[in-house]
Design an enzyme around this catalytic site. Sequence first.
Site, PDB file in Angstrom:
ATOM      1  N   LYS B 251       0.856  -1.178   0.000  1.00  0.00           N
ATOM      2  CA  LYS B 251       0.000   0.000   0.000  1.00  0.00           C
ATOM      3  C   LYS B 251       0.899   1.237   0.000  1.00  0.00           C
ATOM      4  O   LYS B 251       1.852   1.306   0.777  1.00  0.00           O
ATOM      5  CB  LYS B 251      -0.884  -0.038   1.254  1.00  0.00           C
ATOM      6  N   GLU B 336     -19.480  -3.992  10.425  1.00  0.00           N
ATOM      7  CA  GLU B 336     -20.432  -3.217  11.221  1.00  0.00           C
ATOM      8  C   GLU B 336     -21.379  -4.106  12.011  1.00  0.00           C
ATOM      9  O   GLU B 336     -21.791  -3.767  13.120  1.00  0.00           O
ATOM     10  CB  GLU B 336     -21.231  -2.270  10.314  1.00  0.00           C
ATOM     11  N   ARG B 364     -25.323  -1.257   7.188  1.00  0.00           N
ATOM     12  CA  ARG B 364     -24.744  -2.603   7.183  1.00  0.00           C
ATOM     13  C   ARG B 364     -25.199  -3.415   8.392  1.00  0.00           C
ATOM     14  O   ARG B 364     -25.170  -4.633   8.384  1.00  0.00           O
ATOM     15  CB  ARG B 364     -23.214  -2.499   7.253  1.00  0.00           C
TER      16      ARG B 364
END
Lengths: 590, 590
Positions: B251, B336, B364
């Site tokens: 990343k 979530e 969610r």
Amino acid sequence: MNLHPDFLINRVEEPQDIKGMTIDQLHQLASEMRTLILERTSTIGGHVGPDLGIVELALAYHYVFNSPTDKVIWDISHNSYPHKMLTGRLAGFIDPDHYQDISGFTSPDESDHDFFKIGHTSTSIALAVGEAEARNLKGQTDRKIVAVIGDGSLSGGLAFEGLNNAAKVKGNLIIVVNDNEMSIDENQGGLYQGLKELRDTNGESTNNLFKFMGLDYRYLEAGNDVAALIDTLQDLKDVDHPIVLHIHTTKGLGYEPAIENEYGFHWAKPFDESTGKVKDATPTESYNDAVIDELISQVDHGVKIAAINAAIPGAFGLKRFQAAHPAHYFDVGIAEQVSISAAVGMAEAGIRPVVFQNSTFLPRAYDQLIHDMALNSLPVVMIVTNGTISNNSATHQGTFDISYISSLPNVNYLTPTSVEELVDMLRWALNQHDEPVVLRLPMQPLVHKDVQTDDYDEPTYEIANDGDDVAILAVGGFWELGEQVVEQLKTQLNINATLINPKSVTGLDYDTLHHLPEKHDVVVTLEDGNLSGGFGETIARYFGPSSVKVLSFGAPRVFNDNVPKNVLYNQFHLTPRQIVDRVQQVLYTL
Amino acid sequence: MNLHPDFLINRVEEPQDIKGMTIDQLHQLASEMRTLILERTSTIGGHVGPDLGIVELALAYHYVFNSPTDKVIWDISHNSYPHKMLTGRLAGFIDPDHYQDISGFTSPDESDHDFFKIGHTSTSIALAVGEAEARNLKGQTDRKIVAVIGDGSLSGGLAFEGLNNAAKVKGNLIIVVNDNEMSIDENQGGLYQGLKELRDTNGESTNNLFKFMGLDYRYLEAGNDVAALIDTLQDLKDVDHPIVLHIHTTKGLGYEPAIENEYGFHWAKPFDESTGKVKDATPTESYNDAVIDELISQVDHGVKIAAINAAIPGAFGLKRFQAAHPAHYFDVGIAEQVSISAAVGMAEAGIRPVVFQNSTFLPRAYDQLIHDMALNSLPVVMIVTNGTISNNSATHQGTFDISYISSLPNVNYLTPTSVEELVDMLRWALNQHDEPVVLRLPMQPLVHKDVQTDDYDEPTYEIANDGDDVAILAVGGFWELGEQVVEQLKTQLNINATLINPKSVTGLDYDTLHHLPEKHDVVVTLEDGNLSGGFGETIARYFGPSSVKVLSFGAPRVFNDNVPKNVLYNQFHLTPRQIVDRVQQVLYTL
């Protein structure tokens, strides 16, 4: 009246009463508990197979652990009958006069041995993670936490999120995977291959989902052997880290019809125990049949449809569709999220998905409704059942759907009032390309009614009776209630009221609404669902700046738990008489 | 103006333009694309690390596959900048005048190479399953379907549901797991141990989640080596079954500050490219700070609190809480559902959970809000941010929360209007034991205001100005708008309006509302959210049977895509002048 005063189980008033028993006595208890499960479910209906299969685990759990200091969380808790019999609620199973006193799910209102009201799948591991982390923060290190998950609940994403977080818990946490090779229907998905490999190798396979996720693991093939279960649980009881105990059980054990027809006996209506035949099996014409007939016919004519459901084909009669067009049938397992997102993917690719959902489970996929379906505005078709003021358990209320669906942009939520209208709307939905269309099945007895083939894109209210003074907007399954209110207004107040079928609870027919005040002082809305966020509020907002009075009828913001519909209707002022009395009050104050 | 007319990438108008290039030329493209990512994000902000890390995969994908016949679905699609540069949208990255033309996410409105609007995690596999099943039903067997998932999306339950169903797909389906060892923040959960073992064994470990779930599997360590990626993808391109390609990437590759601070550069505000410092970093007093201060202080005083979030600590300044009380801090990963259910478990056990949620991601966990939190009515405390009419991407609108939260039984949804009130409500919420309490953070600049310590259990409206004719109910962050409307009513109509802070959007202060008609003809509601299912409709329904006029102001039922707030406010008639004009109309027609 206690049907079996001679049963050993009468001596069990609390879990500790079984701790001194011999294995033979526990076997006797198991046999008695199966008798009671079958007597109760054959009389009033209920979950059969899941409870028959888990008798020994409930016995072993309470033999080894100290409830309620130690806590067990039964996933879905439709399999908690054995647990209830051992925790002071025997009367609910041994005395038909008390069958209805005990709910089909765990409930802290009933017993200190229940910690949550639970009726949806895949929550147990997450709840147990919370319990274990709380125990750690409170320093109650002796307390054991056990989650029992099975019956296909592992395929729900929440179970996976729970496993992923369970691995981080310090201290004791035992996750029992009750593997009976079944979901509500057949297990769906690749996961069950891996579980089979673990069963086939007596848990020795090096490819192990649970270990991959950082959890310790133990396998027990003899999941219905109470002695083996006790030995294993005693072994694991004091582990100082999270561990999965994978046990192999037989759903429906001890009742041949439930083993032969696992799906039919997952949950059953009252049945004849000697034959396993449902008592009230008279087939009646249904909204489901009309939907399935239409879809089979459309596929016959070459329309590329995919019928999708999340492990509840029986709720819609989808087995018949599957038999007719197997390549067009998709059961994603207990996994509502993927049912919507995959449908959106299909719609993008030019296949017409028809997703079958239960209003009580659809919130599992609410973000997929918003972010995948509504935002992308692709022509997904959805059939929603159980959107209704319900006499079910509080865990299974389906009253929120108008609020959570009709507030979404781009979605057209249609509310047919008759079987003819349902089929007409479905045909239209399958042939348009512009928007997601959701169809709300009426939960009332079948209505037949003439319908003109319509375009349902723009809301166009149907004025079934063009009257004066009072206008009734009757939504979907409350159509006949609307007709009754019109009758009552005639009888009681000599008013010839206008009766309107809005057809859709999203969007408004501005033209019709605009002209209503010319002849009407009061507008009444009737909807079979929650008022909060419902259609009545949409109409109340529309007329907010005008002098027309709006009266909205539906359900208040409460959970109901197994309350008969006629009682609820009275409480909620939904009888024609109550409605007209209220109209009368408002008319008099004009 | 094209900043780099000399760049090779100017020759790439569509993906096929790279197919004839040499590996050296692809390296050059990769380098140029990194330059463009940094130039654009340092100027207007955006996702940095995820895009820098995926440049080679985007190049290799378009080198090997035939877009848009073959379809690629980028999970979250915050990493689709490289894909966009190669599919006709270079101007949005090379020409600052066109930076704002291109959204930060995939969008079919922009290009035929994008198939969905996507901004939430974990959807790609499910969408790809739908695409692949649709391809099969249509007999388009040559079409390849690729999902790219990474950046922690695997921890979301929907990803798991997708994997489970992917295993059932016949024919080609390639799931690229872009493993950069990171979520938005650190990866959370046991899953990442298993992935590490796969990386450490070059994919050879026999313990393999993907194989467990019935999927074929390939590992590529060199996930940022474009030649290796091309070789591997060419190998896999024609597989006739679902396969996972697990690649290891870095990343932020190519930009040292983004590698050193992966979290800060996941998404960044405009920054100085040479130093990596955010340009506008002036710390300002915030509602978040007040919440964190209060929670730290409560834990200091021995209150047993658990602060829970789902991979978005930065949205609330939670790192500061974590530093102060690490044992009380829980990040469940991008998941979530488990954040709510675990909080319910904690509340049952007597720990006070405080769950931090973003209004756009909370759906969610909608079923967990209903079935776990509301039904069990346990004292979970929740802080909701981004509940607002938003200038964000359409994928990240947070306008639905009042509708989906306030319709739930047992829940108290409080709407503070100032920082003092927020803290007072939070203190009360932490010390009551009766109900779930949700606090809606105002998204407007900080307001200071005197507040009397209150009990917020029963709704008690605060009358800030006791006037006549018009009553303004101003909710939460729209408090100052309410004050402006009062001013405007004075100036424009010489009306001394009543100004009311309702404090809560659940429940009604019947006493206050009952007396309003005595002095007021018009009631105005102001809320920073959707009107459909909102507070205005609740008030409109209350006054439906009365002669008081109700005007509700908020957002209509639409998605907005990166529209500035002032434009939206004008469109939605939310300026003080527009509001008073509407009041004037209604007053004149009385």
